[in-house]
Design a protein around this motif. Structure first.
Motif, mmCIF file in Angstrom:
data_model
loop_
_atom_site.group_PDB
_atom_site.id
_atom_site.type_symbol
_atom_site.label_atom_id
_atom_site.label_comp_id
_atom_site.label_asym_id
_atom_site.label_seq_id
_atom_site.Cartn_x
_atom_site.Cartn_y
_atom_site.Cartn_z
ATOM 1 N N ALA A 275 45.882 39.947 31.981
ATOM 2 C CA ALA A 275 45.449 38.616 32.435
ATOM 3 C C ALA A 275 44.826 37.820 31.295
ATOM 4 O O ALA A 275 45.078 36.626 31.145
ATOM 5 N N THR B 107 40.193 34.112 35.256
ATOM 6 C CA THR B 107 39.768 35.461 34.878
ATOM 7 C C THR B 107 38.744 35.403 33.747
ATOM 8 O O THR B 107 37.767 36.159 33.747
ATOM 9 N N GLY C 120 45.303 32.696 33.002
ATOM 10 C CA GLY C 120 44.144 33.577 32.833
ATOM 11 C C GLY C 120 42.808 32.861 32.777
ATOM 12 O O GLY C 120 41.778 33.476 32.483
ATOM 13 N N ARG D 23 35.494 34.295 35.540
ATOM 14 C CA ARG D 23 34.904 35.338 36.383
ATOM 15 C C ARG D 23 34.397 36.510 35.567
ATOM 16 O O ARG D 23 33.450 37.189 35.944
ATOM 17 N N THR D 24 35.050 36.751 34.426
ATOM 18 C CA THR D 24 34.588 37.849 33.585
ATOM 19 C C THR D 24 33.283 37.466 32.906
ATOM 20 O O THR D 24 32.357 38.284 32.810
ATOM 21 N N TYR E 20 34.133 40.600 36.887
ATOM 22 C CA TYR E 20 34.979 41.667 36.348
ATOM 23 C C TYR E 20 34.321 42.223 35.098
ATOM 24 O O TYR E 20 33.649 41.499 34.372
#
Ligand code: ADP
Ligand code: MG
Length: 359
Positions: A40, A66, A63, A69-70, A75
């Motif tokens: 991702a 992602t 991505g 959120r990371t 994540y």
């Protein structure tokens, strides 16, 4: 508005002071059905300085969420670092993350699902304050009233429920909630994509206004390069989990170097009375992050790809101050305005200046 009018300082996008938030070589993979790896996010680096606005753009699936959120630690990254105020938070546990959560806030795309329908707006806005022991009930109430004012909502909004507000107003509430604990940094993931076009500019203006007034670092994520250009000091362009281009916002939009950026710009509708649309159309869907193309990930869709691009992956190279690009033939694809020029028609002053991306 002209491209110059929105330039806030001559150094727009050229600052060199330390980052407030820096994702460094971030790598995030998911398990796809069948056990294959889905890449991702693959070694993305993006930094935001105090009071700076950075735009992260790319098609859907590239991505972006992602990355957001990371950074928010929904994540755990497989590789890389996430520095916030100089401290690596990539693997901190929830207890150690709590003090950071107040300073690093997020605004989501959908203001409908991000607000609990049973909670009054006062409760929505008081909740983070209570959780972080902000102070007495009176102090919290005063803060809630202030937050409503800051985002341009009437004072009596506090007693009402989310269902009594429009999409744009709900997004104002979401922004107010993000501001509750005086964050130093806000990540806004497609904050206006679910709103009517007529409302989008209001929310973008609100974000820009708050960001300038409160000197908050802002990472704004969107698939729409024109929208990101309106508000950003710098822009990072992502394709299939990887960075392909970066630079000061006016540079990336005015002199795009990567064919993908040129294609993204061409996707912006430019009204041309009587003329056909001289756009470079991105054909096909982006490839799957499970089965990524060899060489340059963009080569199967690239209008200027050559043999080398099929086998050799171009590194992300510095090509000037605060400017990076990953393409063997950077700058060789004509920008939209040059394509129009090549059509042999007389250009207006506006066309010469490039597309007005803010209309
Ligand atoms: P964007 O926000 O740019 O549209 P995303 O970050 O949502 O992109 O998604 C990037 C890729 O990762 C997509 O192929 C998506 O299907 C996949 N993906 C995102 N979240 C998950 C998840 N929780 N589990 C598995 N795959 C995911
Ligand atoms: Mg997304």
């Amino acid at each position: 508005m002209s491209a110059q009018a929105q330039t806030t300082t001559p150094e727009r996008g050229l600052r060199t002071d330390p980052f407030l938030l820096e994702a460094q070589d971030l790598k995030v993979t998911f398990r796809a059905p069948g056990g294959r790896k889905l890449h991702a996010v693959d070694t993305i680096s993006v930094g935001v300085r105090p009071g700076e606005t950075v735009g992260l753009v790319g098609e859907s699936g590239s991505g972006k969420s992602t990355v957001a959120r990371t950074i928010m630690r929904a994540y755990e990254p497989e590789g890389g670092h996430i520095f916030f105020e100089g401290k690596d938070i990539a693997h901190l546990n929830e207890r150690h993350l709590l003090p950071i959560r107040g300073k690093l806030q997020m605004v989501f795309q959908d203001p409908y699902s991000s607000l609990d329908p049973r909670w009054t707006i006062r409760r929505v806005l008081a909740e983070p304050l209570v959780a972080h022991n902000y102070g007495t009930r009176q102090k919290i109430n005063e803060r809630v009233d202030y937050l409503l004012k800051v985002v341009g909502l009437p004072a009596d909004s506090a007693q009402r429920l989310p269902s009594q507000f429009s999409g744009g107003q709900r997004q104002r509430i979401a922004v107010a909630r993000a501001l509750a604990l005086e964050p130093k940094m806000i990540i806004a993931d497609e904050p206006v994509s679910s709103l009517d076009v007529s409302i989008q500019a209001q929310i973008i203006n609100l974000l820009r206004d708050l960001q300038e007034r409160l000197k908050i670092g802002l990472l704004i994520i969107a698939h729409d390069l024109a929208l990101v250009h309106q508000i950003s000091d710098r822009i990072v362009v992502m394709y299939l989990g990887e960075e392909v281009e970066e630079g000061p916002a006016d540079e990336v939009v005015g002199r795009p170097q990567h064919p993908y950026t040129v294609a993204l710009l061409s996707a912006t509708p430019v009204p041309e009375p009587g003329g056909d649309n001289k756009r470079i159309v991105l054909t096909g869907d982006p490839p799957s992050p499970i089965y990524r193309p060899s060489g340059c990930r963009f080569h199967p869709r690239c209008p200027i790809a050559r043999d080398r691009c099929k086998t050799e992956k171009p590194p992300l190279k510095e090509i000037g101050q605060a400017r990076k690009v990953a393409c063997w033939y950077a700058g060789e694809m004509p920008a939209p305005r040059d394509l129009w020029a090549m059509q042999g028609k007389a250009l207006t002053a506006e066309e010469l200046a490039g597309p007005d991306l803010r209309s």
